[in-house]
Design a protein around this motif. Structure first.
Motif, PDB file in Angstrom:
ATOM      1  N   ASP A 194       0.917  -1.424   0.366  1.00 45.94           N
ATOM      2  CA  ASP A 194      -0.297  -0.193   0.253  1.00 45.94           C
ATOM      3  C   ASP A 194       0.790   1.804   0.491  1.00 45.94           C
ATOM      4  OD1 ASP A 194      -2.089  -1.567   0.080  1.00 45.94           O
ATOM      5  OD2 ASP A 194      -2.401  -1.538   1.874  1.00 45.94           O
TER       6      ASP A 194
ATOM      7  N   VAL B 254       1.634   4.121  -3.281  1.00 44.28           N
ATOM      8  CA  VAL B 254       0.874   5.545  -2.320  1.00 44.28           C
ATOM      9  C   VAL B 254       2.300   6.425  -2.820  1.00 44.28           C
ATOM     10  CG1 VAL B 254       1.319   7.200  -0.751  1.00 44.28           C
ATOM     11  CG2 VAL B 254      -0.165   5.248  -0.285  1.00 44.28           C
TER      12      VAL B 254
ATOM     13  N   LYS C 259       1.956   6.365  -7.147  1.00 48.84           N
ATOM     14  CA  LYS C 259       1.346   7.492  -7.312  1.00 48.84           C
ATOM     15  C   LYS C 259       1.445   8.973  -7.432  1.00 48.84           C
ATOM     16  CE  LYS C 259      -3.858   8.516  -6.861  1.00 48.84           C
ATOM     17  NZ  LYS C 259      -5.086   8.166  -6.164  1.00 48.84           N
ATOM     18  N   ALA C 260       2.320   8.804  -6.979  1.00 50.68           N
ATOM     19  CA  ALA C 260       2.419   9.809  -6.426  1.00 50.68           C
ATOM     20  C   ALA C 260       3.409  11.237  -7.872  1.00 50.68           C
ATOM     21  CB  ALA C 260       3.130  10.462  -5.348  1.00 50.68           C
TER      22      ALA C 260
ATOM     23  N   SER D 205       0.906  14.978  -2.706  1.00 50.46           N
ATOM     24  CA  SER D 205       0.318  14.257  -3.576  1.00 50.46           C
ATOM     25  C   SER D 205       0.434  12.910  -2.467  1.00 50.46           C
ATOM     26  CB  SER D 205       0.398  13.774  -4.655  1.00 50.46           C
ATOM     27  OG  SER D 205      -0.037  12.467  -5.171  1.00 50.46           O
ATOM     28  N   ALA D 206       1.882  12.747  -1.723  1.00 51.98           N
ATOM     29  CA  ALA D 206       1.990  11.193  -1.027  1.00 51.98           C
ATOM     30  C   ALA D 206       1.166  11.286   0.129  1.00 51.98           C
ATOM     31  CB  ALA D 206       3.207  10.620  -1.233  1.00 51.98           C
TER      32      ALA D 206
ATOM     33  N   HIS E 139      -0.976  13.313   0.980  1.00 51.60           N
ATOM     34  CA  HIS E 139      -2.749  13.648   0.616  1.00 51.60           C
ATOM     35  C   HIS E 139      -2.737  11.878   0.602  1.00 51.60           C
ATOM     36  CE1 HIS E 139      -6.641  15.469  -0.271  1.00 51.60           C
ATOM     37  NE2 HIS E 139      -6.599  14.608  -1.576  1.00 51.60           N
ATOM     38  N   SER E 140      -2.565  11.448  -0.351  1.00 48.31           N
ATOM     39  CA  SER E 140      -3.190   9.693  -0.298  1.00 48.31           C
ATOM     40  C   SER E 140      -3.045   9.151   1.342  1.00 48.31           C
ATOM     41  CB  SER E 140      -2.371   8.847  -0.919  1.00 48.31           C
ATOM     42  OG  SER E 140      -2.830   9.398  -2.241  1.00 48.31           O
ATOM     43  N   LEU E 141      -1.978   9.183   1.940  1.00 48.00           N
ATOM     44  CA  LEU E 141      -1.966   8.669   3.658  1.00 48.00           C
ATOM     45  C   LEU E 141      -2.809   9.384   4.388  1.00 48.00           C
ATOM     46  CD1 LEU E 141       1.857   8.652   3.713  1.00 48.00           C
ATOM     47  CD2 LEU E 141       0.573   7.105   3.379  1.00 48.00           C
ATOM     48  N   GLN E 142      -3.014  10.554   3.846  1.00 52.76           N
ATOM     49  CA  GLN E 142      -4.058  11.341   5.693  1.00 52.76           C
ATOM     50  C   GLN E 142      -5.225  10.609   5.074  1.00 52.76           C
ATOM     51  OE1 GLN E 142      -4.206  15.793   3.853  1.00 52.76           O
ATOM     52  NE2 GLN E 142      -4.043  16.235   5.335  1.00 52.76           N
ATOM     53  N   LYS E 143      -5.754   9.960   3.953  1.00 54.11           N
ATOM     54  CA  LYS E 143      -6.922   9.189   3.541  1.00 54.11           C
ATOM     55  C   LYS E 143      -6.947   8.259   4.189  1.00 54.11           C
ATOM     56  CE  LYS E 143      -7.044  10.200  -0.969  1.00 54.11           C
ATOM     57  NZ  LYS E 143      -7.684  10.354  -1.872  1.00 54.11           N
ATOM     58  N   MET E 144      -5.585   7.368   4.881  1.00 52.75           N
ATOM     59  CA  MET E 144      -5.744   5.607   5.030  1.00 52.75           C
ATOM     60  C   MET E 144      -5.955   6.140   6.801  1.00 52.75           C
ATOM     61  SD  MET E 144      -2.020   4.754   3.682  1.00 52.75           S
ATOM     62  CE  MET E 144      -2.126   2.643   4.133  1.00 52.75           C
TER      63      MET E 144
END
Length: 260
Positions: A179, A183, A186-187, A221-222, A224-229
């Motif tokens: 995972d 992340v 994708k960034a 970007s990375a 922001h993705s971690l914030q949603k986990m």
């Protein structure tokens, strides 16, 4: 036989960490997607404890013995058990442990489907004091980035380079290495591949140039993705772009407590 380590120290001063570094050991790591569920790899291990002021030294062989006695799949519970064993053997208040190891994933080229293994450097670090374990999972992921500035101002080209995205996390639940790799990849402008045929190289470059990114874009970007986990309670993202036309690297970092 005289126990010199337990004798008095000439300078009565406590030591924060004393131990051994870069022990090598084979380990099993849980694999999210592989049918066998575990991956065999080799880790470099650092082990240390605190040392009170009144003792001259610690018993270095006991660190090695604790690791030799540990033969488990690497996860939160087994990691904590190893730290507890180290602390008990060394009669310490705090024990510190770090595993560094390569983790392998099979990657498929975008056009031809050619397969190859990518290795990602991972790190598990923990401190056990009382019954409280502070546990950090980290991974380094290479990505490709295309400079938005040069793409905008140059005729028919832009400079691109490899960037290293390093993610470290604390969590309240299971976080897969896969995972965190996803992340990071994708960034960037594009993932990095191990096997590319000509058709694949064309598609990777076209895709990357359609998605230019500054180092600031990648780190945001990375993050922001971690914030949603939801299972991630804290994270730090570091991105270092190994510039292709500058005599320096570009760097950006975000560290954040994750509240949902």
């Amino acid at each position: 036989m005289q126990d010199v380590q337990n004798g008095p120290a000439k300078v009565a001063m406590p030591i924060d960490r004393v131990g051994v570094k870069e022990l090598r050991t084979p380990i099993l790591v849980r694999n999210r997607d592989h049918k066998e569920n575990v991956q065999h790899t080799v880790a470099s291990v650092d082990l240390s404890v605190d040392l009170p002021a009144e003792f001259k030294g610690t018993h270095m062989s006991r660190f090695v013995e604790a690791l030799e006695a540990w033969d488990e799949e690497l996860d939160y519970k087994s990691f904590k058990r190893l730290l507890g064993n180290v602390r008990e053997r060394l009669q310490a208040k705090r024990a510190h442990l770090t595993f560094r190891f390569p983790y392998f994933l099979e990657r498929t080229a975008p056009s031809t489907g050619s397969k190859g293994l990518m290795d990602y450097q991972c790190e598990l670090t923990g401190v056990l004091e009382g019954d409280q374990l502070s546990f950090v999972l980290g991974v380094e992921v290479p990505v490709m980035t295309v400079c938005p500035c040069s793409l905008a101002i140059c005729h028919g080209g832009a400079h691109s380079q490899r960037a290293i995205v390093t993610i470290r996390t604390r969590s309240t639940g299971l976080v897969w290495i896969e995972d965190l790799i996803a992340v990071a990849e994708k960034a960037g402008s594009s993932p990095v591949h191990s096997v590319l045929k000509r058709e694949d190289e064309r598609d990777v470059v076209d895709s990357a140039f359609a998605n230019p990114a500054f180092v600031e874009d990648v780190v945001r970007s990375a993050a922001h993705s971690l914030q949603k986990m939801e299972q991630v309670s804290w994270f730090r993202v570091d991105v270092e772009s190994q510039e292709s036309i500058h005599n320096h690297s570009a760097y950006a970092s975000i560290e954040m407590e994750n509240t949902h």
